[in-house]
Design a protein around this motif. Structure first.
Motif, mmCIF file in Angstrom:
data_model
loop_
_atom_site.group_PDB
_atom_site.id
_atom_site.type_symbol
_atom_site.label_atom_id
_atom_site.label_comp_id
_atom_site.label_asym_id
_atom_site.label_seq_id
_atom_site.Cartn_x
_atom_site.Cartn_y
_atom_site.Cartn_z
ATOM 1 N N GLN A 42 0.845 -1.189 0.000
ATOM 2 C CA GLN A 42 0.000 0.000 0.000
ATOM 3 C C GLN A 42 0.881 1.240 0.000
ATOM 4 O OE1 GLN A 42 -3.169 -0.460 -0.428
ATOM 5 N NE2 GLN A 42 -2.925 -2.659 -0.163
ATOM 6 N N LEU A 43 0.409 2.282 -0.641
ATOM 7 C CA LEU A 43 1.134 3.546 -0.629
ATOM 8 C C LEU A 43 0.873 4.320 0.652
ATOM 9 C CD1 LEU A 43 0.703 4.725 -4.325
ATOM 10 C CD2 LEU A 43 2.557 3.397 -3.296
ATOM 11 N N LEU A 44 -0.333 4.191 1.173
ATOM 12 C CA LEU A 44 -0.711 4.855 2.427
ATOM 13 C C LEU A 44 -1.053 3.800 3.465
ATOM 14 C CD1 LEU A 44 -3.027 7.678 1.016
ATOM 15 C CD2 LEU A 44 -0.603 7.833 1.618
ATOM 16 N N ILE A 98 2.012 8.106 4.608
ATOM 17 C CA ILE A 98 2.839 7.375 3.658
ATOM 18 C C ILE A 98 3.316 6.083 4.320
ATOM 19 C CG2 ILE A 98 5.100 7.415 2.515
ATOM 20 C CD1 ILE A 98 4.612 10.348 1.885
ATOM 21 N N SER A 99 3.159 4.955 3.617
ATOM 22 C CA SER A 99 3.590 3.666 4.160
ATOM 23 C C SER A 99 5.115 3.613 4.233
ATOM 24 C CB SER A 99 3.077 2.521 3.278
ATOM 25 O OG SER A 99 3.747 2.524 2.027
ATOM 26 N N ASP A 100 5.617 2.715 5.068
ATOM 27 C CA ASP A 100 7.068 2.544 5.204
ATOM 28 C C ASP A 100 7.700 2.163 3.870
ATOM 29 O OD1 ASP A 100 6.879 3.144 7.907
ATOM 30 O OD2 ASP A 100 6.920 1.038 8.548
ATOM 31 N N GLN A 101 7.012 1.304 3.097
ATOM 32 C CA GLN A 101 7.551 0.875 1.800
ATOM 33 C C GLN A 101 7.647 2.051 0.837
ATOM 34 O OE1 GLN A 101 4.820 -0.521 3.318
ATOM 35 N NE2 GLN A 101 4.778 -2.724 2.978
ATOM 36 N N LEU A 102 6.611 2.873 0.777
ATOM 37 C CA LEU A 102 6.650 4.031 -0.113
ATOM 38 C C LEU A 102 7.708 5.018 0.360
ATOM 39 C CD1 LEU A 102 5.706 5.710 -2.491
ATOM 40 C CD2 LEU A 102 3.841 6.587 -1.053
ATOM 41 N N GLU A 103 7.825 5.219 1.662
ATOM 42 C CA GLU A 103 8.829 6.159 2.163
ATOM 43 C C GLU A 103 10.234 5.730 1.755
ATOM 44 O OE1 GLU A 103 10.417 8.346 6.203
ATOM 45 O OE2 GLU A 103 8.392 7.537 6.175
ATOM 46 N N GLU A 129 -2.846 6.833 -8.378
ATOM 47 C CA GLU A 129 -2.272 6.331 -9.636
ATOM 48 C C GLU A 129 -1.128 7.210 -10.128
ATOM 49 O OE1 GLU A 129 -2.191 3.548 -11.544
ATOM 50 O OE2 GLU A 129 -3.273 2.788 -9.815
ATOM 51 N N GLU A 130 -1.213 8.507 -9.889
ATOM 52 C CA GLU A 130 -0.119 9.404 -10.268
ATOM 53 C C GLU A 130 1.148 9.040 -9.498
ATOM 54 O OE1 GLU A 130 1.822 12.413 -12.360
ATOM 55 O OE2 GLU A 130 -0.176 11.589 -12.694
ATOM 56 N N THR A 131 1.007 8.695 -8.237
ATOM 57 C CA THR A 131 2.161 8.274 -7.445
ATOM 58 C C THR A 131 2.722 6.957 -7.980
ATOM 59 O OG1 THR A 131 1.378 9.461 -5.503
ATOM 60 C CG2 THR A 131 2.970 7.691 -5.115
ATOM 61 N N TRP A 132 1.842 6.026 -8.328
ATOM 62 C CA TRP A 132 2.321 4.771 -8.923
ATOM 63 C C TRP A 132 3.103 5.050 -10.206
ATOM 64 C CZ3 TRP A 132 3.081 0.588 -6.421
ATOM 65 C CH2 TRP A 132 2.209 0.166 -5.402
ATOM 66 N N ARG A 133 2.607 5.964 -11.035
ATOM 67 C CA ARG A 133 3.331 6.300 -12.269
ATOM 68 C C ARG A 133 4.694 6.908 -11.943
ATOM 69 N NH1 ARG A 133 -1.962 7.383 -13.972
ATOM 70 N NH2 ARG A 133 -1.887 9.539 -13.290
ATOM 71 N N ASP A 134 4.731 7.778 -10.955
ATOM 72 C CA ASP A 134 5.994 8.419 -10.574
ATOM 73 C C ASP A 134 7.028 7.399 -10.107
ATOM 74 O OD1 ASP A 134 4.732 10.806 -11.144
ATOM 75 O OD2 ASP A 134 4.870 11.607 -9.106
ATOM 76 N N VAL A 135 6.642 6.516 -9.199
ATOM 77 C CA VAL A 135 7.624 5.550 -8.695
ATOM 78 C C VAL A 135 8.037 4.580 -9.799
ATOM 79 C CG1 VAL A 135 6.995 5.803 -6.263
ATOM 80 C CG2 VAL A 135 5.919 3.994 -7.614
#
Length: 156
Positions: free
Chosen positions: A26-28, A34-39, A127-133
């Protein structure tokens, strides 16, 4: 039954929160932070463009960690925006970032400010965050993928 009555598989159900459909990652988090993985991914992305540069920065597919006190100068911000969105930010956008986000006294974007950008973006358009990463070499499990050219593009 009429197929139009069912939501498309890639769209969230009306009663679901964004990001709750991606199995495993998860992103959040449950509190909306913000999740630890996204951070960890965002720290890596920030480290590619910050000053001072992290020790050991290279083309190896390893997660980078920004040094304490690092920031993105105007040059780093332009490079990040170009690599992520295809064009640098306008001066107006840079001024807004400096006004509303955490920056150094000299106007450099801090890691905290960078995370603020993604907190706001992810709350509004996951989805914009998914595209960015993805642009920076991460897959949908937030793993840095060796086969993505973007993972090594900063080492030119």
């Amino acid at each position: 039954m009429d197929g139009a009555a069912w939501p498309r598989p890639e769209t969230p159900e009306p009663a679901s929160k964004q990001g709750r459909r991606n199995a495993g990652v998860q992103l959040l988090d449950d509190e909306g932070a913000i999740s630890d993985q996204l951070e960890a991914c965002l720290q890596h992305i920030f480290a590619k463009y910050c000053v001072p540069t992290p020790e050991g920065q290279g083309c190896a597919v390893t997660m980078l960690v920004p040094p304490a006190g690092a920031c993105m100068t105007g040059e780093g911000l332009d490079a990040w925006a170009r690599d992520t969105n295809g064009a640098p930010f306008s001066q107006e956008t840079k001024d807004e970032l400096a006004e509303f986000l955490d920056v150094t006294d000299e106007g450099g974007l801090t890691l905290k400010g960078f995370l603020q950008i993604y907190q706001l973006q992810t709350e509004n358009d996951e989805e914009e965050t998914w595209r960015d990463v993805s642009c920076h070499g991460f897959d949908r499990m937030l793993r840095l993928v060796a086969t993505r050219a973007e993972a090594c593009s900063y080492e030119e």
